[in-house]
Design a protein around this motif. Structure first.
Motif, PDB file in Angstrom:
ATOM      1  N   UNK A 234      -0.428  -3.002 -20.037  1.00  0.00           N
ATOM      2  CA  UNK A 234       0.459  -3.858 -19.646  1.00  0.00           C
ATOM      3  C   UNK A 234       0.554  -4.050 -18.163  1.00  0.00           C
ATOM      4  N   UNK A 235       0.656  -2.814 -17.529  1.00  0.00           N
ATOM      5  CA  UNK A 235       0.945  -3.155 -15.936  1.00  0.00           C
ATOM      6  C   UNK A 235      -0.424  -3.658 -15.292  1.00  0.00           C
ATOM      7  N   UNK A 236      -1.731  -3.430 -15.793  1.00  0.00           N
ATOM      8  CA  UNK A 236      -2.899  -4.184 -15.178  1.00  0.00           C
ATOM      9  C   UNK A 236      -2.884  -5.639 -15.789  1.00  0.00           C
ATOM     10  N   UNK A 237      -2.375  -6.007 -16.887  1.00  0.00           N
ATOM     11  CA  UNK A 237      -2.513  -7.239 -17.339  1.00  0.00           C
ATOM     12  C   UNK A 237      -1.384  -8.118 -16.327  1.00  0.00           C
ATOM     13  N   UNK A 238      -0.485  -7.688 -16.221  1.00  0.00           N
ATOM     14  CA  UNK A 238       0.529  -8.169 -15.243  1.00  0.00           C
ATOM     15  C   UNK A 238       0.234  -8.327 -14.035  1.00  0.00           C
ATOM     16  N   UNK A 239      -0.594  -7.378 -13.592  1.00  0.00           N
ATOM     17  CA  UNK A 239      -1.064  -7.503 -12.212  1.00  0.00           C
ATOM     18  C   UNK A 239      -2.041  -8.605 -12.146  1.00  0.00           C
ATOM     19  N   UNK A 240      -2.840  -8.750 -13.024  1.00  0.00           N
ATOM     20  CA  UNK A 240      -4.129  -9.887 -13.175  1.00  0.00           C
ATOM     21  C   UNK A 240      -3.323 -11.165 -13.322  1.00  0.00           C
ATOM     22  N   UNK A 241      -2.247 -11.244 -13.828  1.00  0.00           N
ATOM     23  CA  UNK A 241      -1.443 -12.377 -14.042  1.00  0.00           C
ATOM     24  C   UNK A 241      -0.994 -12.949 -12.672  1.00  0.00           C
ATOM     25  N   UNK A 242      -0.705 -11.807 -11.815  1.00  0.00           N
ATOM     26  CA  UNK A 242      -0.296 -12.342 -10.568  1.00  0.00           C
ATOM     27  C   UNK A 242      -1.434 -12.935  -9.716  1.00  0.00           C
ATOM     28  N   UNK A 243      -2.374 -12.111  -9.979  1.00  0.00           N
ATOM     29  CA  UNK A 243      -3.780 -12.784  -9.194  1.00  0.00           C
ATOM     30  C   UNK A 243      -4.278 -14.027  -9.716  1.00  0.00           C
ATOM     31  N   UNK A 244      -3.888 -14.494 -10.992  1.00  0.00           N
ATOM     32  CA  UNK A 244      -4.230 -15.646 -11.666  1.00  0.00           C
ATOM     33  C   UNK A 244      -3.007 -16.832 -10.899  1.00  0.00           C
ATOM     34  N   UNK A 245      -1.872 -16.365 -10.682  1.00  0.00           N
ATOM     35  CA  UNK A 245      -0.738 -16.974 -10.189  1.00  0.00           C
ATOM     36  C   UNK A 245      -1.240 -17.462  -8.869  1.00  0.00           C
ATOM     37  N   UNK A 246      -1.704 -16.619  -8.090  1.00  0.00           N
ATOM     38  CA  UNK A 246      -2.197 -16.893  -6.792  1.00  0.00           C
ATOM     39  C   UNK A 246      -3.337 -17.800  -6.793  1.00  0.00           C
ATOM     40  N   UNK A 247      -4.287 -17.607  -7.720  1.00  0.00           N
ATOM     41  CA  UNK A 247      -5.442 -18.722  -7.886  1.00  0.00           C
ATOM     42  C   UNK A 247      -5.139 -20.005  -8.344  1.00  0.00           C
ATOM     43  N   UNK A 248      -3.809 -20.034  -8.901  1.00  0.00           N
ATOM     44  CA  UNK A 248      -3.217 -21.220  -9.559  1.00  0.00           C
ATOM     45  C   UNK A 248      -2.756 -22.113  -8.223  1.00  0.00           C
ATOM     46  N   UNK A 249      -2.051 -21.381  -7.498  1.00  0.00           N
ATOM     47  CA  UNK A 249      -0.953 -22.173  -6.590  1.00  0.00           C
ATOM     48  C   UNK A 249      -1.860 -22.145  -5.300  1.00  0.00           C
ATOM     49  N   UNK A 250      -2.567 -21.367  -4.911  1.00  0.00           N
ATOM     50  CA  UNK A 250      -3.345 -21.422  -3.407  1.00  0.00           C
ATOM     51  C   UNK A 250      -4.266 -22.928  -3.345  1.00  0.00           C
TER      52      UNK A 250
END
Length: 191
Positions: free
Chosen positions: A48-64
């Motif tokens: 759960x924690x790792x998928x959540x952190x990966x979601x944060x990474x992909x959010x950065x990939x989405x916004x940047x």
């Protein structure tokens, strides 16, 4: 170059939505205290924690990429302050609110031991608001939102989260603390 940035932002946004859904589903399952077959509860929490952190990474990939894309015209203020964007301000604003809520959930998750369980859990409940806001942003702002695969994906994600949320509030849901004690007593929101 802008076409590549736009495509990367779109794909990373879709992947992020799937990861957010997985995080919500795993969060509900983790809270129940029930392990998955062949996966101990501790591993479930780590997943759960790792998928959540990966979601944060992909959010950065989405916004940047959107910050660099001349067509999208997204700036740092649009990323933090909702409903100010120049393109579909309402739908973009929902994404901004979801991002802000995700930042709050991540921050309290990282500071969990300093803030205490009660504060962590209170802020963590924002995940239940963040997910539908992110999905609404995806559907309302996404350029592929009306395509058959995007609609099908949105329906599948909605059904999965709604089913998990219904289970979460049902009488059959067993809280983590009760699972450890072996009882079936409900522990509604107690730290």
């Amino acid at each position: 170059m802008d076409d590549a940035l736009w495509a990367f932002a779109r794909v990373s946004g879709l992947v992020d939505m799937v990861l957010l859904t997985g995080s919500v589903l795993l969060g509900i399952l983790t809270r129940s205290g029930r392990p998955l077959p062949a996966l101990p509860r501790v591993s479930l929490m780590l997943l759960h924690r790792n998928i959540s952190l990966l979601a944060v990474v992909f959010l950065v990939f989405h916004v940047a990429p959107l910050l660099l894309d001349a067509y999208a015209r997204v700036n740092l203020v649009d990323v933090v302050v909702p409903f100010l964007g120049s393109y579909k301000a309402f739908w973009q604003g929902l994404g901004t609110v979801a991002l802000d809520l995700m930042a709050a959930v991540v921050a309290t998750g990282l500071l969990r031991h300093r803030l205490g369980r009660r504060t962590f859990r209170a802020v963590h409940w924002l995940s239940y608001a963040m997910w539908p806001l992110a999905l609404a942003h995806s559907v309302g702002n996404g350029t592929d939102a009306t395509s058959a695969p995007a609609v099908a994906a949105a329906v599948v994600l909605c059904v999965a989260v709604l089913a998990a949320a219904a289970w979460r509030v049902s009488a059959g849901f067993l809280e983590t603390a009760d699972a450890r004690r072996g009882g079936a007593r409900r522990d509604w929101g107690r730290p």
